[in-house]
Design a protein around this motif. Structure first.
Motif, PDB file in Angstrom:
ATOM      1  N   THR A 108       1.115  -1.149  -0.184  1.00  0.00           N
ATOM      2  CA  THR A 108       0.275  -0.095  -0.041  1.00  0.00           C
ATOM      3  C   THR A 108       0.879   1.057  -0.146  1.00  0.00           C
ATOM      4  O   THR A 108       1.699   1.443   0.683  1.00  0.00           O
ATOM      5  CB  THR A 108      -0.846   0.378   0.889  1.00  0.00           C
ATOM      6  OG1 THR A 108      -1.848  -0.731   0.834  1.00  0.00           O
ATOM      7  CG2 THR A 108      -2.018   0.911   0.944  1.00  0.00           C
ATOM      8  N   LEU A 109       0.759   2.533  -1.052  1.00  0.00           N
ATOM      9  CA  LEU A 109       1.457   3.306  -1.023  1.00  0.00           C
ATOM     10  C   LEU A 109       0.601   4.715  -0.889  1.00  0.00           C
ATOM     11  O   LEU A 109      -0.847   4.451  -1.371  1.00  0.00           O
ATOM     12  CB  LEU A 109       2.467   3.705  -2.247  1.00  0.00           C
ATOM     13  CG  LEU A 109       2.882   4.489  -2.411  1.00  0.00           C
ATOM     14  CD1 LEU A 109       3.799   4.746  -1.944  1.00  0.00           C
ATOM     15  CD2 LEU A 109       3.399   4.699  -4.312  1.00  0.00           C
ATOM     16  N   ILE A 110       1.181   5.426   0.169  1.00  0.00           N
ATOM     17  CA  ILE A 110      -0.583   6.516   0.264  1.00  0.00           C
ATOM     18  C   ILE A 110       0.631   8.200   0.281  1.00  0.00           C
ATOM     19  O   ILE A 110       2.011   7.500   1.032  1.00  0.00           O
ATOM     20  CB  ILE A 110      -0.327   6.222   2.161  1.00  0.00           C
ATOM     21  CG1 ILE A 110      -1.372   5.815   2.225  1.00  0.00           C
ATOM     22  CG2 ILE A 110      -1.398   8.011   2.118  1.00  0.00           C
ATOM     23  CD1 ILE A 110      -1.355   5.448   3.577  1.00  0.00           C
ATOM     24  N   LEU A 111      -0.006   8.311  -1.034  1.00  0.00           N
ATOM     25  CA  LEU A 111       1.032   9.900  -1.680  1.00  0.00           C
ATOM     26  C   LEU A 111       0.447  11.158  -1.433  1.00  0.00           C
ATOM     27  O   LEU A 111      -0.719  10.812  -2.127  1.00  0.00           O
ATOM     28  CB  LEU A 111       1.300   9.934  -3.010  1.00  0.00           C
ATOM     29  CG  LEU A 111       2.578   8.691  -3.531  1.00  0.00           C
ATOM     30  CD1 LEU A 111       2.397   8.328  -5.198  1.00  0.00           C
ATOM     31  CD2 LEU A 111       3.803   8.720  -2.957  1.00  0.00           C
ATOM     32  N   GLY A 112       0.210  11.486  -0.578  1.00  0.00           N
ATOM     33  CA  GLY A 112      -0.630  12.677  -0.195  1.00  0.00           C
ATOM     34  C   GLY A 112      -2.274  11.773  -0.127  1.00  0.00           C
ATOM     35  O   GLY A 112      -1.868  11.184   1.065  1.00  0.00           O
ATOM     36  N   ASN A 113      -3.363  12.165  -0.760  1.00  0.00           N
ATOM     37  CA  ASN A 113      -4.278  12.060  -0.253  1.00  0.00           C
ATOM     38  C   ASN A 113      -4.428  10.615  -1.449  1.00  0.00           C
ATOM     39  O   ASN A 113      -5.804  10.416  -1.460  1.00  0.00           O
ATOM     40  CB  ASN A 113      -4.949  12.766  -0.783  1.00  0.00           C
ATOM     41  CG  ASN A 113      -5.394  14.064   0.343  1.00  0.00           C
ATOM     42  OD1 ASN A 113      -5.290  13.642   1.184  1.00  0.00           O
ATOM     43  ND2 ASN A 113      -5.354  15.161  -0.209  1.00  0.00           N
ATOM     44  N   THR A 114      -4.070  10.547  -2.172  1.00  0.00           N
ATOM     45  CA  THR A 114      -4.223   8.798  -2.920  1.00  0.00           C
ATOM     46  C   THR A 114      -3.972   7.971  -2.369  1.00  0.00           C
ATOM     47  O   THR A 114      -2.040   7.735  -1.845  1.00  0.00           O
ATOM     48  CB  THR A 114      -3.248   9.431  -4.236  1.00  0.00           C
ATOM     49  OG1 THR A 114      -3.550  10.308  -5.132  1.00  0.00           O
ATOM     50  CG2 THR A 114      -4.268   8.258  -5.083  1.00  0.00           C
ATOM     51  N   VAL A 115      -3.941   6.436  -2.532  1.00  0.00           N
ATOM     52  CA  VAL A 115      -4.163   5.389  -2.094  1.00  0.00           C
ATOM     53  C   VAL A 115      -3.597   4.759  -3.055  1.00  0.00           C
ATOM     54  O   VAL A 115      -4.959   4.763  -3.531  1.00  0.00           O
ATOM     55  CB  VAL A 115      -5.176   4.907  -0.752  1.00  0.00           C
ATOM     56  CG1 VAL A 115      -4.136   4.044  -0.284  1.00  0.00           C
ATOM     57  CG2 VAL A 115      -4.760   5.803   0.516  1.00  0.00           C
ATOM     58  N   LEU A 116      -2.127   3.842  -3.454  1.00  0.00           N
ATOM     59  CA  LEU A 116      -2.175   2.349  -4.427  1.00  0.00           C
ATOM     60  C   LEU A 116      -2.494   1.525  -3.785  1.00  0.00           C
ATOM     61  O   LEU A 116      -1.810   1.573  -2.543  1.00  0.00           O
ATOM     62  CB  LEU A 116      -1.638   3.599  -4.838  1.00  0.00           C
ATOM     63  CG  LEU A 116      -1.469   4.947  -5.769  1.00  0.00           C
ATOM     64  CD1 LEU A 116      -0.527   5.364  -6.170  1.00  0.00           C
ATOM     65  CD2 LEU A 116      -2.960   4.890  -6.600  1.00  0.00           C
ATOM     66  N   GLU A 117      -3.219   0.228  -3.662  1.00  0.00           N
ATOM     67  CA  GLU A 117      -2.640  -1.141  -3.787  1.00  0.00           C
ATOM     68  C   GLU A 117      -1.704  -1.678  -4.917  1.00  0.00           C
ATOM     69  O   GLU A 117      -1.999  -1.425  -5.877  1.00  0.00           O
ATOM     70  CB  GLU A 117      -4.053  -1.948  -2.853  1.00  0.00           C
ATOM     71  CG  GLU A 117      -4.025  -1.401  -1.721  1.00  0.00           C
ATOM     72  CD  GLU A 117      -5.670  -1.821  -1.177  1.00  0.00           C
ATOM     73  OE1 GLU A 117      -5.662  -2.335   0.130  1.00  0.00           O
ATOM     74  OE2 GLU A 117      -6.406  -2.117  -1.850  1.00  0.00           O
ATOM     75  N   GLY A 118      -1.441  -2.438  -4.369  1.00  0.00           N
ATOM     76  CA  GLY A 118      -0.503  -3.376  -5.509  1.00  0.00           C
ATOM     77  C   GLY A 118       0.204  -4.406  -4.973  1.00  0.00           C
ATOM     78  O   GLY A 118       0.088  -5.067  -3.682  1.00  0.00           O
ATOM     79  N   CYS A 119       0.975  -5.435  -5.668  1.00  0.00           N
ATOM     80  CA  CYS A 119       1.728  -6.353  -4.803  1.00  0.00           C
ATOM     81  C   CYS A 119       3.354  -6.090  -5.188  1.00  0.00           C
ATOM     82  O   CYS A 119       3.880  -5.399  -6.327  1.00  0.00           O
ATOM     83  CB  CYS A 119       1.550  -7.660  -6.479  1.00  0.00           C
ATOM     84  SG  CYS A 119      -0.535  -7.514  -5.839  1.00  0.00           S
ATOM     85  N   ALA A 120       4.232  -6.853  -4.383  1.00  0.00           N
ATOM     86  CA  ALA A 120       5.206  -6.621  -4.827  1.00  0.00           C
ATOM     87  C   ALA A 120       6.440  -7.961  -3.995  1.00  0.00           C
ATOM     88  O   ALA A 120       5.613  -9.026  -4.185  1.00  0.00           O
ATOM     89  CB  ALA A 120       6.088  -6.002  -3.103  1.00  0.00           C
ATOM     90  N   GLU A 121       7.798  -8.168  -4.693  1.00  0.00           N
ATOM     91  CA  GLU A 121       8.909  -8.925  -4.167  1.00  0.00           C
ATOM     92  C   GLU A 121       9.976  -8.390  -4.317  1.00  0.00           C
ATOM     93  O   GLU A 121       9.776  -7.208  -4.441  1.00  0.00           O
ATOM     94  CB  GLU A 121       8.507  -9.733  -5.737  1.00  0.00           C
ATOM     95  CG  GLU A 121       9.170  -9.355  -7.437  1.00  0.00           C
ATOM     96  CD  GLU A 121       8.552 -10.210  -8.212  1.00  0.00           C
ATOM     97  OE1 GLU A 121       8.474 -11.331  -8.443  1.00  0.00           O
ATOM     98  OE2 GLU A 121       8.384  -9.194  -9.219  1.00  0.00           O
ATOM     99  N   ARG A 122      10.645  -9.173  -3.521  1.00  0.00           N
ATOM    100  CA  ARG A 122      12.044  -9.332  -3.644  1.00  0.00           C
ATOM    101  C   ARG A 122      12.870  -9.211  -5.069  1.00  0.00           C
ATOM    102  O   ARG A 122      12.067 -10.117  -5.966  1.00  0.00           O
ATOM    103  CB  ARG A 122      13.114  -9.981  -2.901  1.00  0.00           C
ATOM    104  CG  ARG A 122      12.238 -10.555  -1.139  1.00  0.00           C
ATOM    105  CD  ARG A 122      13.171 -11.402  -0.472  1.00  0.00           C
ATOM    106  NE  ARG A 122      12.674 -11.272   1.000  1.00  0.00           N
ATOM    107  CZ  ARG A 122      13.361 -10.723   1.866  1.00  0.00           C
ATOM    108  NH1 ARG A 122      14.235  -9.859   1.668  1.00  0.00           N
ATOM    109  NH2 ARG A 122      12.352 -10.689   2.588  1.00  0.00           N
ATOM    110  N   LYS A 123      13.692  -7.944  -5.297  1.00  0.00           N
ATOM    111  CA  LYS A 123      14.511  -8.088  -6.051  1.00  0.00           C
ATOM    112  C   LYS A 123      15.227  -8.448  -6.296  1.00  0.00           C
ATOM    113  O   LYS A 123      16.439  -9.469  -5.419  1.00  0.00           O
ATOM    114  CB  LYS A 123      14.796  -6.184  -6.412  1.00  0.00           C
ATOM    115  CG  LYS A 123      15.480  -5.749  -7.445  1.00  0.00           C
ATOM    116  CD  LYS A 123      15.694  -4.408  -7.041  1.00  0.00           C
ATOM    117  CE  LYS A 123      15.854  -4.269  -8.649  1.00  0.00           C
ATOM    118  NZ  LYS A 123      16.467  -2.343  -7.457  1.00  0.00           N
TER     119      LYS A 123
END
Length: 147
Positions: free
Chosen positions: A132-147
Motif C-alpha cells: 500500500t502506497l499513500i502519496l498525499g491524499n492518494t492511496v494505491l494498492e499493489g503487489c511486491a516481490e524481492r528484487k
C-alpha cells in the motif's frame, strides 16, 4: 532530589552514547520517545530490495539502497532517500515493513506486508507481498516481490 535527577540524566546520556556506537538512535519529537534502529548498526546492515507493481492505475516502486522511486505513466518520477523500514512490534520482521518516505514538502508512506499470495489482477503471477502506497491524499494498492 536535584542531584539524583542530574545523576539520572547523566547516566542516561552515557547509556545513550554507548548505544549510539551499536545502533542508530533518533528522538521522535512527535511521539516523545527514542527510536533505536538496528538496521543502521554498522556497515553490514542489509538493505532489502523490492519491486512493487500496481494496476488501474499502473504504477511501480523500487526499493533499493540508492533510494525509493515511484513512477507511473501519468506523473513524474518521485525519488525518496532510502530509509530503514519500521516493523510491527511483537511480530516477525518479515511480516510487515513500513517506510516513511520524506521528500520536498511530501510525507508519504509505503507498507509492504507478507501474504500467502497477491494477484495484480492482470497476470497469472502471484506475489509473496502486498503493498500500500499513500502519496498525499492518494492511496494505491499493489503487489511486491524481492528484487
Amino acid at each position: 532530589m536535584k542531584k539524583a535527577l542530574v545523576s539520572s540524566i547523566l547516566s542516561l546520556g552515557i547509556c545513550t552514547t554507548t548505544l549510539a556506537v551499536f545502533a542508530h538512535i533518533s528522538l521522535n519529537k512527535e511521539l516523545g520517545f527514542l527510536k533505536i534502529d538496528a538496521a543502521f548498526a554498522g556497515n553490514n546492515a542489509k538493505v532489502e530490495e523490492f519491486i512493487i507493481r500496481g494496476t488501474e492505475p499502473f504504477w511501480n516502486v523500487t526499493v533499493s539502497k540508492s533510494g525509493i522511486v515511484y513512477s507511473s505513466p501519468d506523473t513524474r518520477k518521485l525519488t525518496f532517500p532510502y530509509v530503514a523500514p519500521l516493523t510491527a512490534a511483537g511480530r516477525p520482521a518479515d511480516l510487515v515493513r513500513v517506510y516513511r518516505l520524506r521528500g520536498k514538502g511530501n510525507h508519504s508512506i509505503l507498507t509492504i506486508k507478507k501474504v500467502s499470495a497477491c494477484s495484480d489482477g492482470m497476470s497469472d503471477k502471484n506475489y509473496p507481498y502486498s503493498a500500500t502506497l499513500i502519496l498525499g491524499n492518494t492511496v494505491l494498492e499493489g503487489c511486491a516481490e524481492r528484487k
